[in-house]
Each structure stands twice: as structure tokens, then as C-alpha cells.
Write a protein that holds these residues in place. Structure first.
Motif, short mmCIF file in Angstrom:
data_model
loop_
_atom_site.label_atom_id
_atom_site.label_comp_id
_atom_site.label_asym_id
_atom_site.label_seq_id
_atom_site.Cartn_x
_atom_site.Cartn_y
_atom_site.Cartn_z
N LYS A 49 -9.05 -19.99 8.95
CA LYS A 49 -9.84 -19.62 10.12
C LYS A 49 -10.21 -18.15 10.05
CE LYS A 49 -7.94 -18.81 14.15
NZ LYS A 49 -8.00 -17.34 14.32
N LEU A 50 -11.26 -17.79 10.77
CA LEU A 50 -11.65 -16.39 10.86
C LEU A 50 -10.77 -15.67 11.86
CD1 LEU A 50 -15.56 -16.63 10.86
CD2 LEU A 50 -14.04 -16.13 8.94
N TYR A 51 -10.50 -14.41 11.56
CA TYR A 51 -9.72 -13.56 12.47
C TYR A 51 -10.46 -13.38 13.79
CZ TYR A 51 -7.75 -9.36 14.58
OH TYR A 51 -7.20 -8.47 15.47
N GLU A 52 -9.69 -13.46 14.90
CA GLU A 52 -10.21 -13.18 16.23
C GLU A 52 -9.32 -12.14 16.89
OE1 GLU A 52 -10.25 -16.89 18.27
OE2 GLU A 52 -11.66 -17.83 16.87
N LYS A 53 -9.81 -11.51 17.93
CA LYS A 53 -9.07 -10.42 18.56
C LYS A 53 -7.70 -10.85 19.06
CE LYS A 53 -12.97 -7.49 19.90
NZ LYS A 53 -13.69 -6.81 21.02
N PHE A 80 -19.44 -2.75 10.17
CA PHE A 80 -19.27 -3.93 9.33
C PHE A 80 -19.17 -5.19 10.20
CE2 PHE A 80 -17.31 -0.34 7.10
CZ PHE A 80 -17.93 -0.41 5.86
N GLN A 81 -19.68 -6.28 9.66
CA GLN A 81 -19.52 -7.58 10.30
C GLN A 81 -18.24 -8.20 9.76
OE1 GLN A 81 -22.77 -10.33 9.77
NE2 GLN A 81 -21.65 -12.04 10.70
N ASP A 82 -17.20 -8.14 10.55
CA ASP A 82 -15.89 -8.59 10.08
C ASP A 82 -15.92 -10.08 9.76
OD1 ASP A 82 -12.87 -7.50 10.05
OD2 ASP A 82 -12.87 -9.61 10.66
N TYR A 83 -15.30 -10.41 8.64
CA TYR A 83 -15.19 -11.82 8.24
C TYR A 83 -13.79 -12.05 7.64
CZ TYR A 83 -17.46 -16.30 7.25
OH TYR A 83 -17.85 -17.64 7.27
N VAL A 133 0.33 -17.78 6.17
CA VAL A 133 0.82 -17.59 4.80
C VAL A 133 -0.04 -16.62 3.99
CG1 VAL A 133 1.98 -19.82 4.69
CG2 VAL A 133 -0.44 -19.63 4.02
N SER A 134 -1.23 -16.29 4.49
CA SER A 134 -2.07 -15.34 3.77
C SER A 134 -3.15 -14.81 4.70
CB SER A 134 -2.74 -16.00 2.55
OG SER A 134 -3.57 -15.08 1.87
N VAL A 135 -3.57 -13.58 4.47
CA VAL A 135 -4.73 -13.02 5.16
C VAL A 135 -5.62 -12.35 4.12
CG1 VAL A 135 -3.44 -12.66 7.31
CG2 VAL A 135 -3.69 -10.76 5.68
N ILE A 136 -6.91 -12.29 4.44
CA ILE A 136 -7.88 -11.66 3.54
C ILE A 136 -8.74 -10.71 4.37
CG2 ILE A 136 -9.74 -11.99 1.88
CD1 ILE A 136 -7.70 -15.00 2.81
N PRO A 137 -8.49 -9.41 4.35
CA PRO A 137 -9.36 -8.45 5.06
C PRO A 137 -10.74 -8.48 4.42
CG PRO A 137 -7.27 -7.43 4.40
CD PRO A 137 -7.39 -8.72 3.66
N ALA A 138 -11.78 -8.75 5.21
CA ALA A 138 -13.10 -8.95 4.62
C ALA A 138 -14.20 -8.67 5.62
CB ALA A 138 -13.22 -10.39 4.09
N ASN A 139 -15.41 -8.49 5.06
CA ASN A 139 -16.61 -8.38 5.88
C ASN A 139 -17.73 -9.16 5.21
OD1 ASN A 139 -16.73 -5.89 3.98
ND2 ASN A 139 -18.84 -6.06 4.75
N LYS A 140 -18.77 -9.45 5.96
CA LYS A 140 -19.85 -10.31 5.50
C LYS A 140 -21.17 -9.55 5.49
CE LYS A 140 -22.16 -14.65 6.91
NZ LYS A 140 -23.43 -14.09 7.46
N VAL A 141 -21.94 -9.73 4.41
CA VAL A 141 -23.30 -9.23 4.32
C VAL A 141 -24.16 -10.39 3.81
CG1 VAL A 141 -24.86 -7.55 3.28
CG2 VAL A 141 -22.51 -6.89 3.81
N GLU A 142 -25.02 -10.90 4.69
CA GLU A 142 -25.85 -12.07 4.37
C GLU A 142 -24.96 -13.22 3.93
OE1 GLU A 142 -28.78 -10.52 1.65
OE2 GLU A 142 -29.92 -9.57 3.28
N ASN A 143 -25.13 -13.73 2.70
CA ASN A 143 -24.32 -14.89 2.28
C ASN A 143 -23.23 -14.50 1.29
OD1 ASN A 143 -25.98 -14.32 0.14
ND2 ASN A 143 -26.42 -16.47 -0.36
N THR A 144 -22.80 -13.23 1.36
CA THR A 144 -21.70 -12.76 0.52
C THR A 144 -20.59 -12.19 1.39
OG1 THR A 144 -23.16 -12.22 -1.34
CG2 THR A 144 -21.02 -11.12 -1.29
#
Length: 325
Positions: free
Chosen positions: A7-11, A43-46, A57-68
Motif C-alpha cells: 500500500k501507499l504511505y498515508e499520513k 515531490f509527489q510522495d509515492y 515487513v518493508s518500506v520503500i521511501p519513494a516519489n513519483k514523476v509521471e510513470n516512474t
């Protein structure tokens, strides 16, 4: 085979996320949401969270730009974060689940900026094996100059002479919270003049971050006759002391101010750390090396380790089928 939910991170995940970061085997304070969100407007957080029957069990700090989706572009490093008890088979399945999730959400590529191994609490290279399996492509490799503080290291004669100049000039080193003096009188003018650039963190941002992470963000200034000559802001993790910013005025070589400061940091302030990470000396995304900067770091006894950047196609999640036999 275990089933994982992505799932995507939420506040409202703030506390759960941070609790996991605090116990992970390959995380630092940069992954704490209070640090990540200082630049949330840029950044658009993703960021993603992976659960096994309700357990994170895991998290991935990330952001989104278009389809990447990127390992968060506002952080120095990133990638998959795991707990210390994770097994390779679980990582393979988690990686497959994340890539499938991204593919289903019309994300075509994932770019990972891996955390250098010196920052990990335990061996944590399972994801590198998964990148091999998914035919990920290495797109960048940064060279980091690092002193292994747990082994003997040699400071060159030239550097020792500069350090002695600092001693003879009675330079004074102070750890303080006065970021304004360094930012406004030295760092900002130097970056503007030499590189037509600004610090990654504004003065207000670094002050606020230091208040939230007082043990992890420490600042040191060097003075000569009461006047600031140089300074450095150090990001401190469990294993590593890393100067995030360093700069001096036009008298820094004449007085030996920066060499004197760094000798003090390495030998007096952070000797209990495992590593002192000077960071990269490259330009053009790792394709060119600034010889002068590299020479200076190596003259303190620094050796080279690397940080890798990968890109992979999310559709390649299918390549992780039937790996475990």
C-alpha cells in the motif's frame, strides 16, 4: 509462499512507519517521516509499505514523476528497507509484490538509489540479488571516500603540516547551533560564486531539521580571532559521521582551518563511529572525478566504496517466479 500486501504511505501511517525505521537493519534518520517531509511540497510522495498479515515487513521511501517511481529524490540514498530478521526468500517475494503493485498501477519503471553498505547495521544486499534477477540496469555509480575508523589509517605529511598551521594560528573550533553565520557568510556565497548553486537545505529547513534530530545533525564552526573561517554540518547515524556541508573563506588554506577542523572531527568527536564518510568527489553523474577534492579526502586516509543507482522495468516482476526451487 507468504502473501504480501503493498500500500501507499498515508499520513495516518506516521507512527507505524517511524517505528519500523527505528528497528530496521538498513535505515537511518533520513527515512524518518519528519525528515522526509520537510520538502514534501517539492515531490509527489509515492512511498510504499509492505505487510504480511497486518505486520509491516518493508518500506520503500519513494516519489513519483509521471510513470516512474524513484528512490526518494530528496534523499541521499534509499531503496527497500527491511527488518533485521528478513530472509532472502522473503525479500525475493516482497520485491516481486512491489514490482507487481507498481505495474498494476501503471508505473513502468522503478529507479533505485541504494544505501551504501557502510550505513547498514547488518549485511543487507538481498536487493542487489533481486536486481540481478529482474535484469535491472546499472545507470550510475558514485565513488565515496570513507575512512574506516576501526582500522589504522594514514594522514599524509602535507595534511599534517596544514593541521599544525591550524594549531599555530590558535584556531578555535566550536560546536554550536548558529547555522546563520555559516550559511549566510560562507556557504551560500561560496556555492553561488563557485557553482552558481544554493544549499540543498535552506537556512530555515536545516534549523528546523536540527531541532527534530539534535543527535543526528551537528554543526561546527572554526574561528580565528573571533571571526568565522570555516564550518561543517555533519549528519550522524549509528555507524557513520558524514559531512553534509563543508566550506571555508579565502583564508582557509593559509590558516589550515578546514584541515584542522576535520582532524578534530575524525580524532576527537567521532572516533567511536565505524566510518567517516567524506562523500563523493564526482561530477557528471559519476563519469568524472574532481582530482583535487579526491586528493584532499584520500590525504586523510580515506578509501573508496561505491553507491549504485539502478533502473528496472516493473513488468519484470514475472522474472521472480519459480526462483526458489
Amino acid at each position: 509462499m507468504k502473501n504480501y500486501t503493498v500500500k501507499l504511505y498515508e499520513k495516518n501511517d506516521f507512527q507505524v512507519w517511524n517505528a519500523f525505521i527505528g528497528s530496521a537493519k538498513n535505515a537511518t534518520f533520513l527515512f524518518h517521516r519528519d525528515f522526509m517531509e520537510y520538502h514534501s511540497d517539492r515531490f509527489q510522495d509515492y512511498s510504499m509499505m509492505v505487510f504480511e498479515e497486518g505486520k509491516l515487513v518493508s518500506v520503500i521511501p519513494a516519489n513519483k514523476v509521471e510513470n516512474t517511481v524513484f528512490s526518494h529524490q530528496g534523499l541521499t540514498y534509499g531503496g527497500f528497507v527491511f527488518g533485521e530478521k528478513i530472509k532472502l526468500g522473503e525479500v525475493i517475494t516482497i520485491t516481486k509484490s512491489v514490482l507487481a503493485f507498481l505495474h498494476q498501477n501503471e508505473i513502468s519503471t522503478l529507479q533505485l538509489k541504494l544505501i551504501p553498505s557502510i550505513y547498514n547495521h547488518f549485511f543487507s544486499e538481498e536487493i542487489e540479488y533481486c536486481l540481478f534477477l529482474t535484469e535491472a540496469r546499472l545507470i550510475r555509480r558514485d565513488c565515496l571516500s570513507v575512512i574506516d575508523l576501526e582500522k589504522p589509517f594514514l594522514i599524509t605529511k602535507t595534511r599534517k603540516e596544514s593541521i599544525r598551521r591550524g594549531e599555530k594560528n590558535n584556531l578555535v573550533i566550536k560546536e554550536e547551533l548558529n547555522f546563520e553565520l555559516f550559511w549566510n557568510e560562507i556557504l551560500i556565497p561560496n556555492l553561488s560564486k563557485k557553482h552558481n548553486a544554493k544549499p540543498v537545505h535552506s537556512l530555515e529547513e536545516i534549523i528546523n531539521l536540527q531541532k527534530k534530530f539534535p543527535e543526528n545533525i551537528r554543526h561546527f564552526n572554526v574561528y580565528f580571532n573571533g571571526e568565522i573561517m570555516a564550518g561543517t554540518t555533519v549528519f550522524v547515524t549509528d555507524n557513520v559521521a558524514h559531512p553534509q556541508y563543508i566550506s571555508g573563506n579565502e583564508k582557509k588554506n593559509e590558516l589550515g582551518s578546514i584541515d584542522y577542523l576535520y582532524n578534530h572531527l575524525i580524532k576527537e568527536v567521532f572516533p567511536e563511529k565505524c566510518f567517516f564518510d567524506f562523500g563523493p568527489s564526482h561530477e557528471e553523474n559519476g563519469k568524472k572525478i574532481n582530482q583535487g577534492i579526491l586528493f584532499w579526502k584520500e590525504s586523510f586516509g580515506a578509501k573508496t566504496t561505491v553507491q549504485d543507482y539502478y533502473v528496472l522495468e516493473t513488468k519484470n516482476f514475472v522474472l521472480l517466479n519459480d526462483i526458489l526451487i
